[in-house]
Design a protein around this motif. Structure first.
Motif, PDB file in Angstrom:
ATOM      1  N   ALA A 210      38.497  31.287  46.739  1.00  0.00           N
ATOM      2  CA  ALA A 210      38.912  32.979  46.043  1.00  0.00           C
ATOM      3  C   ALA A 210      37.714  33.335  45.192  1.00  0.00           C
ATOM      4  O   ALA A 210      37.393  35.111  46.242  1.00  0.00           O
ATOM      5  N   THR A 211      37.334  32.914  44.308  1.00  0.00           N
ATOM      6  CA  THR A 211      35.793  33.380  44.093  1.00  0.00           C
ATOM      7  C   THR A 211      34.348  34.072  44.728  1.00  0.00           C
ATOM      8  O   THR A 211      34.397  35.029  45.086  1.00  0.00           O
ATOM      9  N   GLU A 212      34.314  32.701  45.112  1.00  0.00           N
ATOM     10  CA  GLU A 212      33.290  32.477  46.181  1.00  0.00           C
ATOM     11  C   GLU A 212      33.530  33.431  47.062  1.00  0.00           C
ATOM     12  O   GLU A 212      32.555  33.807  47.708  1.00  0.00           O
ATOM     13  N   TYR A 213      34.980  34.026  48.044  1.00  0.00           N
ATOM     14  CA  TYR A 213      34.633  34.607  48.916  1.00  0.00           C
ATOM     15  C   TYR A 213      34.476  36.035  48.800  1.00  0.00           C
ATOM     16  O   TYR A 213      35.060  36.854  49.233  1.00  0.00           O
ATOM     17  N   ILE A 214      35.775  35.977  47.109  1.00  0.00           N
ATOM     18  CA  ILE A 214      35.780  37.411  46.705  1.00  0.00           C
ATOM     19  C   ILE A 214      34.197  38.180  46.565  1.00  0.00           C
ATOM     20  O   ILE A 214      33.915  38.966  47.346  1.00  0.00           O
TER      21      ILE A 214
END
Length: 257
Positions: A210-214
């Motif tokens: 999630a962090t990477e994609y956001i």
């Protein structure tokens, strides 16, 4: 096309390889093995046909149900029927197709978020995927307070069922992609949750971080904002027509002596 004609066509279009792929991803029998290219062509032939769509959905046949979502008159479906279709979902691969083709075209799309409270894995998955789709593909939730969704995700994701966890992780990314203070809150939520584990079965699928994609979505937005606006192509002036040539003067023939 009649129901019988459609089912025969699905059987004809199926391939062993596609059937094997669907089964590996958990599709329930019966399965013919028709991929989405031929299904799209078949959809164009059929157009919108609510009666056929309901028969296809009721059949329980994997590709027939895919096709049902394509030919049903979604804007005319009452909530009771839309809810019944959601409760009839039977595997994770059908859910995003149902959300994209039916829920997003329904006047009850926002009401579909009530499915996030379902104890059914597939209905719950549909609810959270509906949230993601509404945030990324429509403006229906513009201006809504999204922080309560982050609170629910943080509280409920660790104990949620397998495909609900996956859908909630996708919803976390969708909420975070809205930017601003909500994005910061989403990143903080993702950090506290850590890596989300989803059993992807006998496939090569991976659960997105999630962090990477956001952060990737934010970077793309910033790059797009900084990019110089493309100037509209200058219209070419119409070519001037060459003046018409005057007919050559005819030579007078001399009188014979």
């Amino acid at each position: 096309m009649t129901f019988e004609e459609t089912m025969r066509e699905l059987e004809r279009l199926g391939t062993a390889q596609t059937r094997k792929t669907y089964l590996r991803h958990g599709a329930p029998e019966p399965v013919s093995g028709v991929n989405f290219g031929p299904l799209g062509v078949l959809k164009k032939r059929i157009g919108t046909d609510g009666v056929l769509a309901r028969a296809l959905w009721a059949s329980g046949h994997t590709e027939a149900r895919f096709l049902a979502t394509m030919v049903v008159d979604a804007p005319e479906m009452p909530w009771k029927e839309l809810d019944a279709w959601a409760k009839g979902l039977d595997w994770y691969g059908l859910t995003p197709v149902f959300v994209s083709n039916v829920v997003l075209r329904s006047p009850h799309a926002v009401k579909a978020l009530t499915w996030t409270q379902s104890k059914s894995e597939w209905v719950g998955q549909a609810g959270w995927q509906s949230l993601s789709a509404l945030l990324t593909k429509t403006a229906l939730l513009a201006g809504e307070d999204l922080l309560p969704w982050l609170k629910r995700i943080e509280q409920e994701l660790p104990g949620a069922k397998n495909r609900v966890r996956e859908a909630m992780n996708g919803a976390l990314i969708a909420v975070g992609s809205t930017g601003g203070a909500v994005q910061a809150a989403a990143l903080a939520t993702a950090k506290r949750l850590g890596k989300v584990e989803v059993d992807q079965g006998d496939t090569a699928c991976e659960t997105p971080d999630a962090t990477e994609y956001i952060l990737k979505i934010q970077a793309r937005k910033e790059a797009k904002a900084k990019a110089p606006a493309k100037k509209p192509a200058a219209k070419k002036a119409p070519a001037k027509k060459a003046p018409a040539k005057k007919p050559a003067a005819s030579k007078r023939t001399r009188a014979r002596a």
